[in-house]
Design a protein around this motif. Sequence first.
Motif, short mmCIF file in Angstrom:
data_model
loop_
_atom_site.label_atom_id
_atom_site.label_comp_id
_atom_site.label_asym_id
_atom_site.label_seq_id
_atom_site.Cartn_x
_atom_site.Cartn_y
_atom_site.Cartn_z
N GLY A 147 43.39 43.73 54.09
CA GLY A 147 43.57 42.31 53.78
C GLY A 147 42.79 41.87 52.56
N ALA A 148 41.61 42.46 52.37
CA ALA A 148 40.75 42.07 51.23
C ALA A 148 41.10 42.80 49.95
CB ALA A 148 39.29 42.32 51.58
N LEU A 149 41.82 43.91 50.08
CA LEU A 149 42.02 44.81 48.95
C LEU A 149 42.66 44.15 47.74
CD1 LEU A 149 41.75 47.69 47.94
CD2 LEU A 149 43.92 48.24 49.05
N GLY A 150 43.74 43.41 47.96
CA GLY A 150 44.46 42.83 46.83
C GLY A 150 43.63 41.84 46.04
N ALA A 151 42.96 40.92 46.74
CA ALA A 151 42.15 39.91 46.05
C ALA A 151 40.98 40.53 45.32
CB ALA A 151 41.66 38.87 47.07
N VAL A 152 40.32 41.50 45.96
CA VAL A 152 39.16 42.17 45.34
C VAL A 152 39.60 42.93 44.09
CG1 VAL A 152 37.39 43.93 45.68
CG2 VAL A 152 37.87 42.30 47.49
N MET A 153 40.75 43.60 44.18
CA MET A 153 41.26 44.34 43.02
C MET A 153 41.57 43.41 41.86
SD MET A 153 44.51 46.98 42.94
CE MET A 153 44.24 47.39 44.64
N ASP A 154 42.13 42.25 42.18
CA ASP A 154 42.47 41.26 41.16
C ASP A 154 41.23 40.77 40.43
OD1 ASP A 154 43.92 39.49 39.64
OD2 ASP A 154 44.05 37.96 41.19
N VAL A 155 40.18 40.46 41.20
CA VAL A 155 38.92 39.98 40.61
C VAL A 155 38.31 41.05 39.72
CG1 VAL A 155 36.54 39.32 41.14
CG2 VAL A 155 38.41 38.32 42.42
N SER A 156 38.25 42.27 40.22
CA SER A 156 37.62 43.36 39.48
C SER A 156 38.33 43.64 38.16
CB SER A 156 37.60 44.62 40.36
OG SER A 156 36.86 45.64 39.74
N MET A 157 39.67 43.69 38.21
CA MET A 157 40.42 43.95 36.98
C MET A 157 40.29 42.80 35.99
SD MET A 157 42.15 45.61 34.91
CE MET A 157 42.67 47.13 35.69
N SER A 158 40.26 41.57 36.48
CA SER A 158 40.10 40.41 35.59
C SER A 158 38.78 40.47 34.84
CB SER A 158 40.18 39.11 36.40
OG SER A 158 41.45 38.97 36.99
N ILE A 159 37.71 40.83 35.55
CA ILE A 159 36.39 40.91 34.93
C ILE A 159 36.34 42.07 33.93
CG2 ILE A 159 33.93 41.35 35.36
CD1 ILE A 159 34.37 39.99 38.10
N ALA A 160 36.81 43.25 34.37
CA ALA A 160 36.78 44.42 33.49
C ALA A 160 37.62 44.20 32.24
CB ALA A 160 37.28 45.65 34.25
N SER A 161 38.78 43.57 32.40
CA SER A 161 39.66 43.31 31.26
C SER A 161 39.03 42.30 30.30
CB SER A 161 41.01 42.79 31.78
OG SER A 161 41.90 42.56 30.71
N SER A 162 38.44 41.23 30.86
CA SER A 162 37.80 40.21 30.01
C SER A 162 36.63 40.80 29.22
CB SER A 162 37.29 39.05 30.88
OG SER A 162 38.36 38.45 31.57
N MET A 163 35.84 41.62 29.91
CA MET A 163 34.69 42.24 29.22
C MET A 163 35.14 43.21 28.13
SD MET A 163 32.10 42.83 32.45
CE MET A 163 30.78 43.54 31.44
N ASN A 164 36.24 43.88 28.38
CA ASN A 164 36.78 44.80 27.38
C ASN A 164 37.22 44.04 26.13
OD1 ASN A 164 37.76 47.51 26.62
ND2 ASN A 164 39.78 46.55 26.74
N GLU A 165 37.90 42.90 26.33
CA GLU A 165 38.35 42.08 25.20
C GLU A 165 37.15 41.51 24.43
OE1 GLU A 165 41.48 41.76 24.12
OE2 GLU A 165 41.99 43.21 25.69
N ILE A 166 36.12 41.11 25.17
CA ILE A 166 34.91 40.58 24.52
C ILE A 166 34.25 41.66 23.67
CG2 ILE A 166 32.54 39.74 24.96
CD1 ILE A 166 33.73 38.37 27.50
N LYS A 167 34.19 42.87 24.22
CA LYS A 167 33.56 43.99 23.48
C LYS A 167 34.35 44.34 22.23
CE LYS A 167 30.46 47.23 23.09
NZ LYS A 167 29.04 46.90 22.83
N ILE A 168 35.67 44.29 22.33
CA ILE A 168 36.51 44.59 21.16
C ILE A 168 36.34 43.51 20.09
CG2 ILE A 168 38.91 44.75 20.36
CD1 ILE A 168 39.58 46.00 23.10
N ALA A 169 36.29 42.26 20.55
CA ALA A 169 36.15 41.14 19.60
C ALA A 169 34.75 41.09 18.97
CB ALA A 169 36.43 39.81 20.31
N ASN A 170 33.75 41.53 19.72
CA ASN A 170 32.38 41.49 19.23
C ASN A 170 31.67 42.80 19.56
OD1 ASN A 170 29.84 40.78 18.33
ND2 ASN A 170 29.43 39.31 19.97
N PRO A 171 31.90 43.86 18.78
CA PRO A 171 31.33 45.18 19.07
C PRO A 171 29.80 45.19 19.10
CG PRO A 171 33.05 45.33 17.40
CD PRO A 171 32.75 43.89 17.58
N SER A 172 29.16 44.25 18.43
CA SER A 172 27.70 44.25 18.35
C SER A 172 27.04 43.49 19.51
CB SER A 172 27.27 43.60 17.02
OG SER A 172 27.72 42.25 16.95
#
Length: 378
Positions: free
Chosen positions: A257-282
């Motif tokens: 029951g928790a799997l879908g929501a937890v997966m959604d949160v985790s991917m959203s955070i990982a994806s956002s952090m990846n975009e931030i790192k690409i936009a600002n490598p330093s």
Amino acid sequence: MSKKTIVFFIIVVLTFLNCSSVFGEDNIENPKPVRGKVLEIISEEEEETTYAEGQTTTVQVIELKMTSGDHKGEKLIVENYIDSMFAYNIEVEEGDNVLVYLEKDENGEIIKGYISEIVRDKYLIYLVMIFFLLLVIVGGLKGVKSIITLLITAFAVLKVMLPLILKGYNPIYLSIGVSIIVIALTLLIISGFNRKAFAAIIGTSGGVLIAGIITLIIGQLANLTGLGSEEAQMLSLIPQGETFNFKGILFAGIILGALGAVMDVSMSIASSMNEIKIANPSITNKELIKSGMNVGKDIMGTMSNTLILAYSGGSIHLMLLFMAHDFSLVEIINRDMIASEIVRALAGSIGLIFTIPITALVASSLYNKIDKSKKIEE
């Protein structure tokens, strides 16, 4: 989709198919219903019941034509009873498609037939087709990947996990194993083999495991039996029921029951952090973690509500029943069924909250390690 992803997907599907062929056999032999079509309602008479004064039973005499099974094309006369005391009755009209159980003699000839349900599956198939079509139209290739992951998840649960539980395997270990495989496949197929997917896999697995651990601890302390629902009690009556670990089945339900929501949160955070790192490598490690946490905090409130509202929605009939009979709050929350649902909702939400820092820390570590290794090579 990369070649690595395709190969990985094929290997896992073949593995699942092998598991299904070994373990997915039915353990209980039940007569299977056949399909029929209502040709004519020959008669419809109302009569008083013998067991309740003032109540009536309507007896429909119906001519059916079998549309599937060994007797396809044959016509059959059946009786259908509509009892005024029952909240749910099967009321049919001419042209309706129905499911019919057939009682046969030793020679395979039909003795009697019983209408068991209205056929609804074709409308559900239409709904699934609309859902898949919208996924493809709106999501494009991502939508196609989403369909693949949905099919894998359904296969893993219906053809691997549930048959193995019926075989007597531990539902706790099974649910953890199936969840981790589903998490890995879903995120790798959707995002490919990259640091974003790996960060989300670790974050999701961590959050789901924490939800499971909390469930086990609170379930033990609160003495939850796993038999609070009518369905669980019915399950205990089947031949394998005596050997079932019902607390483990409750655990498995909470994990899934928790799997879908937890997966959604985790991917959203990982994806956002990846975009931030690409936009600002330093960007520094500390700033990147802080950014990931801020994204997680924004998601946390709505996703916790999603879990709690989903479980509340599933129990709305029960809650209305308690309110109608004026049960006190103390009586309600101490019932096994309600306590189990509260643990289900809150354990999933706590796992979701823990997913945020786990994903932020893992993603930050992965992104910075890769960047450092690139600088060393240069």
